[in-house]
Design a protein around this motif. Structure first.
Motif, PDB file in Angstrom:
ATOM      1  N   SER A  19       2.447   0.788   0.938  1.00 16.11           N
ATOM      2  CA  SER A  19       3.204   0.055   1.963  1.00 16.11           C
ATOM      3  C   SER A  19       4.521  -0.466   1.406  1.00 16.11           C
ATOM      4  O   SER A  19       5.540  -0.451   2.100  1.00 16.11           O
ATOM      5  CB  SER A  19       2.366  -1.082   2.549  1.00 16.11           C
ATOM      6  N   THR A  20       4.520  -0.921   0.156  1.00 15.08           N
ATOM      7  CA  THR A  20       5.760  -1.384  -0.482  1.00 15.08           C
ATOM      8  C   THR A  20       6.743  -0.236  -0.636  1.00 15.08           C
ATOM      9  O   THR A  20       7.943  -0.388  -0.398  1.00 15.08           O
ATOM     10  CB  THR A  20       5.453  -2.031  -1.847  1.00 15.08           C
ATOM     11  N   ARG A  22       6.951   2.475   1.221  1.00 12.59           N
ATOM     12  CA  ARG A  22       7.486   2.818   2.544  1.00 12.59           C
ATOM     13  C   ARG A  22       8.518   1.794   3.001  1.00 12.59           C
ATOM     14  O   ARG A  22       9.588   2.159   3.493  1.00 12.59           O
ATOM     15  CB  ARG A  22       6.361   2.889   3.563  1.00 12.59           C
ATOM     16  N   ARG A  23       8.184   0.517   2.830  1.00 16.41           N
ATOM     17  CA  ARG A  23       9.061  -0.558   3.297  1.00 16.41           C
ATOM     18  C   ARG A  23      10.384  -0.577   2.539  1.00 16.41           C
ATOM     19  O   ARG A  23      11.441  -0.786   3.117  1.00 16.41           O
ATOM     20  CB  ARG A  23       8.339  -1.904   3.155  1.00 16.41           C
ATOM     21  N   THR A  24      10.340  -0.363   1.229  1.00 17.83           N
ATOM     22  CA  THR A  24      11.550  -0.459   0.401  1.00 17.83           C
ATOM     23  C   THR A  24      12.228   0.888   0.179  1.00 17.83           C
ATOM     24  O   THR A  24      13.293   0.932  -0.428  1.00 17.83           O
ATOM     25  CB  THR A  24      11.213  -1.076  -0.967  1.00 17.83           C
ATOM     26  N   LYS A  25      11.581   1.965   0.630  1.00 14.71           N
ATOM     27  CA  LYS A  25      12.104   3.326   0.452  1.00 14.71           C
ATOM     28  C   LYS A  25      12.336   3.650  -1.031  1.00 14.71           C
ATOM     29  O   LYS A  25      13.345   4.233  -1.406  1.00 14.71           O
ATOM     30  CB  LYS A  25      13.385   3.527   1.256  1.00 14.71           C
TER      31      LYS A  25
END
Length: 70
Positions: A19-20, A22-25
């Motif tokens: 998830s990190t 994905r969120r931060t790319k």
């Protein structure tokens, strides 16, 4: 020269890293490396792990009773 390692993660850690990422790319490997660097820095200054965890402390120490200049 870099070294490759393999680790087994708990489902919770795997979910957090995914998830990190994905969120931060950012790639998962970069997130792991950054967290290892943070852990290494804290090892050199063990007292830093307590920074910001004092419960019920005022956000600004100058607002503490008895320390005002007024």
């Amino acid at each position: 020269m870099s070294e490759t390692i393999s680790i087994t993660l708990t489902p919770e850690l795997a979910k957090w890293i995914e998830s990190t990422a994905r969120r931060t790319k950012r790639p998962r490997a970069r997130i792991v490396r950054e967290q290892l660097e943070i852990a290494r820095a804290l090892e050199k200054r063990p007292w830093m792990r307590w920074a910001g965890v004092v419960k019920d402390s005022p956000p600004d120490l100058s607002s503490r009773k008895g320390f005002s200049r007024e």
